[in-house]
Each structure stands twice: as structure tokens, then as C-alpha cells.
Design an enzyme around this catalytic site. Sequence first.
Site, short mmCIF file in Angstrom:
data_model
loop_
_atom_site.label_atom_id
_atom_site.label_comp_id
_atom_site.label_asym_id
_atom_site.label_seq_id
_atom_site.Cartn_x
_atom_site.Cartn_y
_atom_site.Cartn_z
N HIS A 56 49.41 82.28 -36.83
CA HIS A 56 48.43 81.44 -35.91
C HIS A 56 48.09 79.99 -36.64
O HIS A 56 48.50 78.88 -35.90
CB HIS A 56 46.96 82.09 -36.22
CG HIS A 56 45.96 81.26 -35.51
ND1 HIS A 56 45.32 81.41 -34.23
CD2 HIS A 56 44.95 80.23 -36.01
CE1 HIS A 56 44.36 80.39 -33.92
NE2 HIS A 56 44.38 79.74 -35.25
N GLU A 57 48.04 79.86 -37.83
CA GLU A 57 47.84 78.56 -38.53
C GLU A 57 48.97 77.72 -38.52
O GLU A 57 49.04 76.58 -38.30
CB GLU A 57 47.28 78.83 -40.02
CG GLU A 57 45.80 79.57 -40.11
CD GLU A 57 44.67 79.04 -39.30
OE1 GLU A 57 44.87 77.65 -39.00
OE2 GLU A 57 43.70 79.72 -38.84
N GLU A 73 43.46 76.09 -29.95
CA GLU A 73 43.29 77.28 -30.35
C GLU A 73 44.21 78.35 -29.74
O GLU A 73 44.76 79.23 -30.12
CB GLU A 73 41.79 77.39 -30.45
CG GLU A 73 41.25 76.94 -31.61
CD GLU A 73 41.46 77.69 -32.68
OE1 GLU A 73 41.64 78.77 -32.83
OE2 GLU A 73 41.70 76.78 -33.70
N HIS A 116 36.98 77.74 -30.11
CA HIS A 116 37.49 78.97 -30.47
C HIS A 116 36.75 80.29 -29.33
O HIS A 116 37.70 81.21 -29.29
CB HIS A 116 37.15 79.72 -31.76
CG HIS A 116 37.52 78.69 -33.10
ND1 HIS A 116 36.74 77.83 -33.53
CD2 HIS A 116 38.77 78.50 -33.53
CE1 HIS A 116 37.32 77.17 -34.49
NE2 HIS A 116 38.54 77.55 -34.43
N HIS A 157 49.36 75.73 -35.42
CA HIS A 157 48.59 74.36 -35.28
C HIS A 157 49.37 73.40 -35.66
O HIS A 157 49.50 72.17 -35.11
CB HIS A 157 47.50 74.58 -36.32
CG HIS A 157 46.41 75.24 -35.65
ND1 HIS A 157 45.64 74.93 -34.35
CD2 HIS A 157 45.62 76.25 -36.31
CE1 HIS A 157 44.80 75.64 -34.14
NE2 HIS A 157 44.60 76.44 -35.16
#
Length: 676
Positions: free
Chosen positions: A366-367, A390, A454, A370
Site C-alpha cells: 500500500h505505502e 488512497e 480514506h 503511494h
Amino acid sequence: MSSHRRTSHTARRRVAAVALVGVSALLAAAVQSGAASAAPQKPAPGKVDPGAVALRLTPSQRAELIRDADAAKATTAKDLGLGAKESLVARDVIKDADGTVHTRYERTYGGLPVLGGDLVVDTAKSGRTERVVKATGAEIKVASLTPAVAAGTAERQALSAAKADGSKKTGADRAPRKVIWAANGRPTLAYETVVGGFQDDGTPNQLHVITDAATGKKLYEYQGIETGVGNTQYSGQVTLTTTQSGSNYTLTDGARGGHKTYNLNRGTSGTGTLFSQTSDTWGNGTISNAATAGADAHYGAAETWDFYKNTFNRSGIKNNGVGAYSRVHYGNAYVNAFWDDSCFCMTYGDGSGNADPLTALDVAGHEMSHGVTSNTAGLNYSGESGGLNEATSDIFGTGVEFYANNASDPGDYLIGEKIDINGDGTPLRYMDKPSKDGGSADNWSSSVGGLDVHYSSGVANHFFYLLSEGSGAKVINGVSYNSPTGDGLPVTGIGRDKALQIWYRALTTKFTSTTNYAAARTGTLAAAGELYGTTSAEYTAVQNAWAAVKVGSRPGGGGGGTSFENTADVSIPDNGAAVTSSVAVTGRTGNAPSNLLVDVNIVHTWRGDLVIDLVAPDGSTYRLKNFSSSDSADNVQETYTVNASSEVANGTWKLKVQDQAAQDTGYINSWKLTFP
């Protein structure tokens, strides 16, 4: 016409530091003694059918294409009709197998960066420009490049905004810089100030505040640090790629761009100490050994690299073959994890009581995604674009989990299912029905952009699940799902592999910093058309999945009616004459229905200024929206229902828009008629 005064439009949403992220378990012990272990080989999970897919460029080939684009930027700017003060800077390039080149540009005006001025140019092998996607349709033009307020005013404004958001130890990271702010419609000379320090939960702060250089008022703010939350427990043994130097091994992955994993040892600044030891077995599966968290983070980074490489031909986050780096054991009892594009690194806290490091597979996927978003579309981390940002990380984080195919944490569409963030064993988020978390949106509405990013991400998460798996009840890897649709009609999925390909292509060649949900629908349809054809089942599935989350409508014959759409931009004069955009309706018999649907997508910095009418072929007018001096929100993204049963269906219908007050501008982005 009337005129009214108002303060400069401000960002009305606080960007929360607490975020999402699915987690997994996978702790570690690397195996192989002697030389560095080899990178695992996995087949690409989804093979795209047509040949319009991106080529796997070497770093030197990519660099050459960017140099070519920069060398031709003056000609490109002229061909695009940009003004004399405007220049382009090539930021990224993707080349398709058929020779089409997608070049992503940043824009400057009078030497100043234009925030929200980015664009993507698609050039055929013949050299012909086929498509241009712009973050803004407004003309970049300001009356003066001389600020009326001092930079110190902007800095004070930014510090005040950060403190209002709960930040601690705030301070300007650097002096405010002059920019042109164009992301909200009318281009404005502004200052951008970056505030450092820490957010209210201990996450590093990187708050970007945009201040009007004429009035000193805040125009916008967004958080540059994009975060995740968790409380993980792990199990399982994995293979790590390490490097031997003399008698020591280090967590350096030479097979993946030199990715390194460091130990911050409870610190909150600097790089930390590179993990190094004489044994090539890392950690013992418990928090008693600091290398356990290092091994988990190293594994997550490797799986994320392999996922992007083998699924999308992407070599690293920046697609340049260079690895990022990871830092573990950040802070004291820090219950979070985050990606920081300024250091090009991933950072993990150790969780509540320093008992559960957040070094998990889904967190990494996920991160680090980004980072991919930051280096492609650059979706602004606020409003609908922030929700898409997100969701992109949720989508690709889920893709990483399925790709890893680890028996200890099978792939699923639950975000944070192992972290027990709610204390009752429930996941942090659900992609099949986002509202089950108590805050996320299942479907689009005009209020979605006002949610925390989110929660607004739920619309795209739901779309992706429906596109992948379809609606209704289903069991996947032992987990039961039951996904509803906003329009009450079923959706047939095309499989996760194809859905990932469509989302990635849209992100890298269609989305810009200001893309909203309506534009995301347009971009994913264009991507599906290029990959599978506009008459394919995949293309139809994208239409149906978006309609099922109330973004647009279904195609004719799919139970959702027949639509007629105009996607050409039409500028709306500030406090000026009405403008129209037309669609030609053909092939209908008799009169229009009593429930004619009118989807309107207008970009504007003060929507209350606007009066909107639907004009029938015989000139009859139906009021859709009245003027309102108190409605200061951005944009009009609404579906109106009109009783047009007295009108003949066939003919030219028009959307008429008039701005009835000064100081704010915009344009018709698209509109559509749907005959149910």
C-alpha cells in the site's frame, strides 16, 4: 447579472494522518549462505490480450525518451497552443508496443511551477498527437507575477493551518516559493509553503499550504506524508535477497535496485543503521530480535518490486531501476507506517507498546504504491483525487498480497484484516462493501469529496472489487463477500488481473493531479479500450462497474439505458454570457422519458455562481440548478432527473451554463443524457 464578494476559496477538509493498509504476516529468515540469494521468479499474473501494452524500457531507454521530449518541449508547447510565458518539463514517459508514446509533463508560467497544470500527451509512432489529458482546462494566465503580500504572511498562514490540524513542533521546512495555483479552476499567483515538524500522532509533517499572493488567504492544503495504521502479528518463513561483504551480510537487495533496510532504533530522523550481521538468517519471528522487523520490511519491499515488475513491466517506484529504502523501529510506540517521497523511503513504527511492528506485506504494498502514484499521476491528496490516491494504494496493496501467494496470508479484499485495529477482529476496510467499516462510501455522491480521503476511497475500492469479481455473494480463499450495487443491477467481473492492468494504465497514462471520479471513469474506459477494444466485454464491464457505484451510467442494452455524451471542454466566462454544449440524440422513437437523466460534470471554483439549464431540441428549457450566493463549494458533479415526456427524443439537446457573479471561473468538463 449580480456580483458578490467572498473570501478566497479554502480547502475545507483536514487530511488525517491515520490511514489504512492491509497487513499480513511473514516474518522471516533468509536462507542461502554464501552469495546473495537470487530474486524469486514469478509469472506475470495477468496477460493482456492486445498489443497496446507498455514496453519494458531499460533505464537508459527511458532516459533517452525523456531527453527527446525535453529537446522538443518548445515545439510541443506551441503545438498545444500554450502561451508565450508557458513552458513544459518532461517528467515521465511510457512507450507502447505499437509505438505510441505517453509523455507526462509539468508546466511552468513565467518560470514559476504551475501546480495543477500537469498534462499527458499521447503521440503516435507517426508523430501525430492523438490525445492530450490536462489537469486543468483553464487558460494559464495571471495579471501580474508580483505578489501583493509578503512571503512571511504566507508562512504564518501555513503554520497556523498546521497548528489547527493538530501538528506539533511545526516550522517551515523552507521559505515559501512562488507558484501558479491552477488546480481549482482560475489560475492564481500564490505561495507554496511546506510545514515540517510532526502531526498529532507523531507522524512526520509535510503539510503543503497554498496561499493567495494577492490576498494572503489560504487556497488549499494537502499532506505530503501518506500513511498507514496497524498492529500486526506475523508467522511464516520467507526468502530474502541480501548482500555479502567480507564476513558480513547486509539487508541490501542487489536484485531490486539496491533496496536497503535500516534500523532507526526508536529514532525519528536520519537514515538509521543498515542491518548487518555475520549470519544470513534474519530475525527469530518475535520482537525480541530487532532484525525480525527488518526481515519483514525487506520481504515486503521485494514482493512489491516483483509485483510491479512482473505485472506491469515497471522497474521500481520511479520506473528507473532504482530501489527505495526502508526504515524500521521508528519512534517510540508509534502506531503507523508511512511513505515519504522526499526521502524516497518507507518507514514503519513498532505499534502500541512497541509490541507489534507494522512491517507487514500489505503495508509495504500500500505505502510504496503511494510512491508510484506520486511519480505518475501525482493525485492531489485531498478531495476526490485524494480518495483516488488512497484507493490506488488499496488496489495495488491488494494486488501485492495476491501476487505473493503466501500461505500464511492468502490474498483477499479486506484491508487490515490481521491488525485488529477495531479490537474485535474486524478489518480496517472492506472492498466489496466499503460502508461496513462505518465511514467509507459505497457509491459516489456530490458530498464524497468532503470526506476524509480514506473514506472517499471507498467508491474506487468498490468499483475495483466489482470489476474484478462482480456483484453478489462469493467465497475467495475462504473469505465470504457479498457486494451490492448502487443501481440495483448486477455486474459480471472480468478478473483481478485485467482489472489491475486497466487501473495501472489509467493511472500512468490518463490520470493527472486533479482527476476526480468522473475523470477516473473516462480514464479507465480509455485504458480498457486501448487494452481490450471498445467493443470488448472488458470495456462494457468498466462501464457497468462505474455505474454500479453511481459514476456514470450503463451502456445501451445493459439494463441501464442508452447514453449520449459530450466530453469536450467548454470554458465558462466569468460573470458573462451563457455557453452551451450539445449532444445529438439519434435512433430513438417517440418522446423522451419522464425520468431522463442528465449527468453534469463542471469544474468551477464557486459553483453557487452557476445557473444550469437543459435545452430540448425545440428550445424548451428545464432548470437544473439555480444561482446561490452561499454555495461556495467547488465543481458541479450531479445527476439530475428531468420529466421530458413532452419532448421529442431525437434531435440536438444542449446544456446551457451561465456564470452570474464575478471572481471565479471554470469550464464544462463533460455532460451526458441517459434514456433509461
